[in-house]
Design an enzyme around this catalytic site. Structure first.
Site, PDB file in Angstrom:
ATOM      1  N   CYS A 111       0.795  -1.235   0.000  1.00  0.00           N
ATOM      2  CA  CYS A 111       0.000   0.000   0.000  1.00  0.00           C
ATOM      3  C   CYS A 111       0.829   1.288   0.000  1.00  0.00           C
ATOM      4  O   CYS A 111       1.963   1.315   0.451  1.00  0.00           O
ATOM      5  CB  CYS A 111      -0.935   0.058   1.195  1.00  0.00           C
ATOM      6  SG  CYS A 111      -1.937  -1.376   1.444  1.00  0.00           S
ATOM      7  N   ARG A 162       3.270   0.611  -5.303  1.00  0.00           N
ATOM      8  CA  ARG A 162       3.232  -0.066  -4.000  1.00  0.00           C
ATOM      9  C   ARG A 162       1.992  -0.950  -3.853  1.00  0.00           C
ATOM     10  O   ARG A 162       1.921  -1.790  -2.951  1.00  0.00           O
ATOM     11  CB  ARG A 162       3.243   0.967  -2.873  1.00  0.00           C
ATOM     12  CG  ARG A 162       4.454   1.858  -2.871  1.00  0.00           C
ATOM     13  CD  ARG A 162       4.382   2.810  -1.712  1.00  0.00           C
ATOM     14  NE  ARG A 162       4.458   2.109  -0.454  1.00  0.00           N
ATOM     15  CZ  ARG A 162       5.584   1.785   0.159  1.00  0.00           C
ATOM     16  NH1 ARG A 162       6.736   2.131  -0.372  1.00  0.00           N
ATOM     17  NH2 ARG A 162       5.568   1.137   1.298  1.00  0.00           N
ATOM     18  N   TRP A 200      -2.833  -2.668  -1.635  1.00  0.00           N
ATOM     19  CA  TRP A 200      -2.430  -4.022  -2.009  1.00  0.00           C
ATOM     20  C   TRP A 200      -3.058  -4.904  -0.941  1.00  0.00           C
ATOM     21  O   TRP A 200      -2.619  -4.921   0.205  1.00  0.00           O
ATOM     22  CB  TRP A 200      -0.907  -4.132  -1.991  1.00  0.00           C
ATOM     23  CG  TRP A 200      -0.390  -5.427  -2.539  1.00  0.00           C
ATOM     24  CD1 TRP A 200      -0.125  -5.714  -3.840  1.00  0.00           C
ATOM     25  CD2 TRP A 200      -0.026  -6.596  -1.797  1.00  0.00           C
ATOM     26  NE1 TRP A 200       0.362  -6.993  -3.946  1.00  0.00           N
ATOM     27  CE2 TRP A 200       0.428  -7.561  -2.710  1.00  0.00           C
ATOM     28  CE3 TRP A 200      -0.059  -6.935  -0.444  1.00  0.00           C
ATOM     29  CZ2 TRP A 200       0.854  -8.823  -2.317  1.00  0.00           C
ATOM     30  CZ3 TRP A 200       0.359  -8.196  -0.060  1.00  0.00           C
ATOM     31  CH2 TRP A 200       0.811  -9.125  -0.995  1.00  0.00           C
ATOM     32  N   ASN A 252      -1.057   1.447   6.012  1.00  0.00           N
ATOM     33  CA  ASN A 252      -0.235   0.496   5.260  1.00  0.00           C
ATOM     34  C   ASN A 252       0.404  -0.447   6.275  1.00  0.00           C
ATOM     35  O   ASN A 252       1.200   0.002   7.100  1.00  0.00           O
ATOM     36  CB  ASN A 252       0.853   1.254   4.486  1.00  0.00           C
ATOM     37  CG  ASN A 252       1.943   0.333   3.975  1.00  0.00           C
ATOM     38  OD1 ASN A 252       1.692  -0.844   3.724  1.00  0.00           O
ATOM     39  ND2 ASN A 252       3.144   0.862   3.829  1.00  0.00           N
ATOM     40  N   GLY A 253       0.024  -1.718   6.248  1.00  0.00           N
ATOM     41  CA  GLY A 253       0.601  -2.665   7.207  1.00  0.00           C
ATOM     42  C   GLY A 253      -0.443  -3.699   7.584  1.00  0.00           C
ATOM     43  O   GLY A 253      -1.459  -3.851   6.905  1.00  0.00           O
ATOM     44  N   GLU A 304      17.906 -14.898 -12.236  1.00  0.00           N
ATOM     45  CA  GLU A 304      17.324 -13.567 -12.361  1.00  0.00           C
ATOM     46  C   GLU A 304      16.550 -13.421 -13.679  1.00  0.00           C
ATOM     47  O   GLU A 304      15.455 -12.855 -13.706  1.00  0.00           O
ATOM     48  CB  GLU A 304      18.449 -12.518 -12.252  1.00  0.00           C
ATOM     49  CG  GLU A 304      18.023 -11.083 -12.425  1.00  0.00           C
ATOM     50  CD  GLU A 304      17.021 -10.572 -11.395  1.00  0.00           C
ATOM     51  OE1 GLU A 304      16.683 -11.299 -10.451  1.00  0.00           O
ATOM     52  OE2 GLU A 304      16.535  -9.446 -11.580  1.00  0.00           O
ATOM     53  N   LYS A 317      12.630 -12.454 -13.890  1.00  0.00           N
ATOM     54  CA  LYS A 317      12.095 -11.326 -14.659  1.00  0.00           C
ATOM     55  C   LYS A 317      10.959 -11.799 -15.553  1.00  0.00           C
ATOM     56  O   LYS A 317       9.913 -11.182 -15.614  1.00  0.00           O
ATOM     57  CB  LYS A 317      13.169 -10.674 -15.546  1.00  0.00           C
ATOM     58  CG  LYS A 317      14.331  -9.972 -14.881  1.00  0.00           C
ATOM     59  CD  LYS A 317      13.994  -8.845 -13.971  1.00  0.00           C
ATOM     60  CE  LYS A 317      13.777  -9.294 -12.563  1.00  0.00           C
ATOM     61  NZ  LYS A 317      13.827  -8.305 -11.526  1.00  0.00           N
ATOM     62  N   GLU A 335       7.740 -12.978 -13.596  1.00  0.00           N
ATOM     63  CA  GLU A 335       6.977 -11.988 -12.836  1.00  0.00           C
ATOM     64  C   GLU A 335       6.223 -10.997 -13.717  1.00  0.00           C
ATOM     65  O   GLU A 335       5.183 -10.506 -13.314  1.00  0.00           O
ATOM     66  CB  GLU A 335       7.838 -11.260 -11.794  1.00  0.00           C
ATOM     67  CG  GLU A 335       8.779 -10.237 -12.312  1.00  0.00           C
ATOM     68  CD  GLU A 335       9.574  -9.555 -11.206  1.00  0.00           C
ATOM     69  OE1 GLU A 335       8.972  -9.034 -10.263  1.00  0.00           O
ATOM     70  OE2 GLU A 335      10.814  -9.541 -11.299  1.00  0.00           O
ATOM     71  N   HIS A 362      20.077 -33.966 -14.174  1.00  0.00           N
ATOM     72  CA  HIS A 362      19.622 -34.548 -12.903  1.00  0.00           C
ATOM     73  C   HIS A 362      18.119 -34.353 -12.709  1.00  0.00           C
ATOM     74  O   HIS A 362      17.627 -34.433 -11.582  1.00  0.00           O
ATOM     75  CB  HIS A 362      20.408 -33.945 -11.738  1.00  0.00           C
ATOM     76  CG  HIS A 362      21.881 -34.187 -11.870  1.00  0.00           C
ATOM     77  ND1 HIS A 362      22.429 -35.440 -11.758  1.00  0.00           N
ATOM     78  CD2 HIS A 362      22.900 -33.349 -12.154  1.00  0.00           C
ATOM     79  CE1 HIS A 362      23.747 -35.362 -11.951  1.00  0.00           C
ATOM     80  NE2 HIS A 362      24.056 -34.098 -12.200  1.00  0.00           N
ATOM     81  N   LYS A 392       5.996  -3.187  -5.026  1.00  0.00           N
ATOM     82  CA  LYS A 392       7.410  -2.813  -5.069  1.00  0.00           C
ATOM     83  C   LYS A 392       8.149  -3.120  -3.780  1.00  0.00           C
ATOM     84  O   LYS A 392       9.263  -3.617  -3.792  1.00  0.00           O
ATOM     85  CB  LYS A 392       7.521  -1.326  -5.407  1.00  0.00           C
ATOM     86  CG  LYS A 392       8.946  -0.849  -5.608  1.00  0.00           C
ATOM     87  CD  LYS A 392       9.490  -1.327  -6.925  1.00  0.00           C
ATOM     88  CE  LYS A 392      10.954  -1.053  -7.118  1.00  0.00           C
ATOM     89  NZ  LYS A 392      11.519  -1.956  -8.123  1.00  0.00           N
TER      90      LYS A 392
HETATM   91  C1  F6R Z   1      11.821  -8.792  -8.536  1.00  0.00           C
HETATM   92  C2  F6R Z   1      11.763  -8.002  -7.327  1.00  0.00           C
HETATM   93  C3  F6R Z   1      11.681  -8.701  -6.028  1.00  0.00           C
HETATM   94  C4  F6R Z   1      12.558  -7.973  -5.016  1.00  0.00           C
HETATM   95  C5  F6R Z   1      12.347  -8.559  -3.616  1.00  0.00           C
HETATM   96  C6  F6R Z   1      13.271  -7.919  -2.602  1.00  0.00           C
HETATM   97  O1  F6R Z   1      11.884  -7.966  -9.667  1.00  0.00           O
HETATM   98  O2  F6R Z   1      11.784  -6.806  -7.393  1.00  0.00           O
HETATM   99  O3  F6R Z   1      12.043 -10.033  -6.131  1.00  0.00           O
HETATM  100  O4  F6R Z   1      13.880  -8.106  -5.402  1.00  0.00           O
HETATM  101  O5  F6R Z   1      11.023  -8.345  -3.234  1.00  0.00           O
HETATM  102  O6  F6R Z   1      13.089  -6.560  -2.553  1.00  0.00           O
HETATM  103  P1  F6R Z   1      14.158  -5.609  -1.878  1.00  0.00           P
HETATM  104  O7  F6R Z   1      15.379  -5.637  -2.722  1.00  0.00           O
HETATM  105  O8  F6R Z   1      13.494  -4.267  -1.873  1.00  0.00           O
HETATM  106  O9  F6R Z   1      14.414  -6.142  -0.517  1.00  0.00           O
END
Ligand code: F6R
Length: 649
Positions: A2, A27, A116, A142-143, A522, A526, A529, A545, A644
């Site tokens: 949020c 967010r 969220w 938010n929480g 990674e 990407k 997600e 394996h 985010k």
């Molecule tokens: C993927 C992504 C998430 C963050 C994860 C950790 O694109 O953004 O996997 O990397 O939520 O977030 P931080 O780095 O903010 O602790």
């Protein structure tokens, strides 16, 4: 997760809040709402309002408008002359904005929220702000209130009426209970009753010139403007109005008026805290002509990397004063423990390889959500590093607290100045990637990798395990990395064309070895997600394996095959999947003609030294994910179910 924004000042508040919410939408984006205090029902632009009303008359959704926008506070028992206009809507901020067209009231104080969902579905009823029984108090939050069920039961016994399924709704009712005395006092009583986390912001029509807020473990900042003051979850929300900020700490409450800011500690004692200035520009938080934030942020990587190196790599020498460690302490390290989540954990895995190779210090990497519950052993002479772009990830924060309680000294690597992780760590190394708005981490990842390179080299030099020539060669090559990334970005169209062919595949396997493995993980993250296609990253040698059983004509294998220490080994792994009819895309070093025999598609990157390929190979994979997702019509900046900064467990 949020986002919250509130404003009190001389300007009309509605647009300030809506624009702030747009900047916070990363967010959370399942529903949104706003509440503004209406001193008198004077409309700023009556003519415009009538025109918009007329225009909207024909719209189908207009029939619901009265339910979505309410003037509350007419309930029996509310003697306040001031009323509150609330508008809530499931969906995006633009839906809320449309709903509010023509509602141009003369109001200078208000709060907004983008949600969220945690408790209760993303519906209009569950959207914030929530209100008390008589419509005097409105709250955004938010929480998570962990003891909300118990509090709700207690409040219902006292006659309070609830309408939503949210945990947040207990907050305005608690404030209503504590209404004797001033509003701030009520907030101070409230934070002693709740368990869990929260950034809480409230308005009360009996106190029409003030916003009160509190913070328990969810981010909250104060913005100090020329024509008024702000509270928000994050700085980009108000960057267009101010660059002067104050961070709110846990268990602090604040009272904000248009010309005053008061911060109180848990005991209600007034605290003095100096503001700080950020040098982020508003354009860095805008799309600047790019179609999406993600694309813009991918293209900003050469700059983010240069900025992150600046001040640390000077005339071929590395400086790391921020580490606050003497050479003696570094030489005495017998272990490094890195914790992180998601993308940041992939930077950690690459960092492990580099530190172990160049400094010969053993490194353990653990995802924060596992570390915190495993009753970890914190050894003497172990350096604890937390990597988090947002600095707010709750699992990482909890892992830090766990390690600290056992005596660890914490070094944080984060992109957000003043974030909670930054404040709770013993030292902080900031990545200078600039604000990242797209939910999918891109430029913060490459900035984290740069810090890993620099730190591993720095440790290597001090421990004496890297020879001088090699050290000098890597440093020299590092300085070319931003330009090499630019060359890859100049070829983005080539990746786009490949994506135009591959977007129809439903299974992707990303294969890499050594530095290619964290990049494979990674690349797969990407893709999954933002495109919602099933993708996995594997060590090339692990295919036989188990995962090779997945390979058939419906599979695309993305091989990370630069000319590094394991080039030949990777070729064999690619051959194995090619023989099983997978479609092969390889990321290879320019001039490598051999690779063509193994691949349906090849994307070439510039050559560099073996250890530095990680930062180059990830760029085409970010672009691949982006273009595949765009082909599928996905919202790349706001992928479903994600946010985010993950401030809930
Ligand atoms: C993927 C992504 C998430 C963050 C994860 C950790 O694109 O953004 O996997 O990397 O939520 O977030 P931080 O780095 O903010 O602790």
């Amino acid at each position: 997760m949020c986002g919250i924004i509130a404003y009190v000042g001389d300007k009309y508040c509605k647009d300030i809040i809506i624009n702030g919410l747009k900047r916070l939408e990363y967010r959370g984006y399942d529903s949104a709402g706003i509440a503004i205090l209406i001193q008198n029902e004077k409309v700023i632009d009556k003519e415009q309002q009538d025109k918009e009303k007329e225009k909207n008359q024909n719209k189908d959704n207009n029939k619901n408008k009265d339910e979505l926008i309410e003037l509350i506070g007419n309930e029996p028992g509310n003697s306040s002359a001031v009323k509150i206009l609330t508008a809530k809507q499931a969906g995006k901020i633009k839906d809320l904005e449309e709903l509010l067209q023509g509602q141009n009231f003369d109001s200078h104080i208000g709060i907004g929220h983008t949600r969220w969902a945690t408790h209760g579905a993303p519906t209009q009823i569950n959207a914030h702000p929530h209100s008390d029984c008589i419509g005097k108090i409105v709250v955004v939050h938010n929480g998570i209130i962990e003891n909300y069920a118990e509090l709700k039961e207690e409040l219902i016994q006292k006659g309070h009426k609830f309408i939503s399924e949210t945990d947040t709704e207990v907050l305005p009712h608690l404030l209503e209970e504590y209404k004797d005395g001033d509003f701030l006092l009520a907030m101070q009583k409230l934070i002693k009753r709740i368990k869990g986390s929260g950034a809480i912001v409230a308005l009360n029509s009996d106190f029409p010139d003030e916003i009160v807020a509190a913070r328990i473990a969810s981010p909250l900042i104060i913005g100090i403007g020329k024509d008024g003051n702000f509270v928000a979850s994050d700085m980009p929300a108000v960057l267009e109005h101010t660059r002067n900020f104050i961070i709110v700490n846990d268990f602090e409450t604040i009272r904000l008026k248009k010309d005053s800011i008061e911060i109180f500690d848990i005991d209600g004692k007034l605290i003095q805290r100096d503001p700080f200035k950020v040098n982020w520009s508003i354009t860095s938080a805008e799309k600047s002509g790019y179609e999406d934030f993600m694309l813009k942020e991918i293209f900003e990587q050469p700059f983010g990397i240069k900025e992150t190196m600046r001040g640390r790599l000077i005339d071929g020498n590395l400086q790391f004063e921020e580490l606050n460690m003497t050479e003696e302490q570094i030489k005495n390290l017998n272990k490094i423990q890195i914790i992180a989540c998601g993308t940041s954990s992939h930077a950690a895995l690459l960092g492990k390889q580099l530190i172990e190779r160049w400094a010969r210090i053993p490194v353990e990497v653990e995802v924060s959500s596992e570390y915190r519950y495993k009753d970890p052993i914190v050894e003497k002479n172990c350096l604890f590093i937390a990597i988090t772009q947002s600095g707010e990830t709750i699992d990482t924060l909890a892992a830090i607290r766990e390690a600290k309680s056992k005596g660890a000294k914490i070094v944080a690597i984060t992109n957000v100045v003043g974030s909670t992780v930054a404040r709770e760590s013993d030292s902080v190394i900031y990545t200078h990637a600039g604000p990242e708005v797209g939910v999918c981490a891109t430029k913060t990842f490459t900035a984290q990798i740069i810090v890993m390179y620099l730190m591993a080299l720095y440790f290597g030099k001090i421990t004496g395990h890297i020879d001088k020539e090699k050290y000098a060669k890597i440093i020299e090559e590092l300085e070319f990395i931003p330009n090499k990334i630019q060359l890859i970005l100049n070829d983005a169209d080539k990746i786009k064309k490949i994506a135009d062919h591959l977007y129809k595949y439903r299974t992707f396997l990303f294969l890499g070895r050594l530095s290619g493995l964290p990049i494979a993980l990674e690349g797969a993250l990407k893709l999954k997600e933002i495109s919602y296609i099933h993708a996995e990253g594997y060590a090339g040698g692990e295919m036989k394996h188990g995962p090779i059983a997945l390979t058939d004509t419906n599979t695309t294998v993305v091989g990370i095959v630069p000319k590094d220490f394991v080039y030949e080994k990777m070729l064999s792994n690619i051959e194995e999947v090619k023989a099983r009819n997978a479609t092969i895309l390889t990321i290879a070093t320019e001039g490598d003609d051999e690779i063509q025999k193994y691949s349906n598609y090849v994307f070439y990157i510039p050559s560099t030294i073996e250890e530095l390929y990680g930062i180059l190979t990830i760029i085409p994979l970010q672009l691949l994910a982006y273009y595949i997702a765009k082909n599928l019509g996905r919202n790349v900046d706001q992928p479903r179910n994600l946010a985010k900064s993950v401030t809930v467990e």
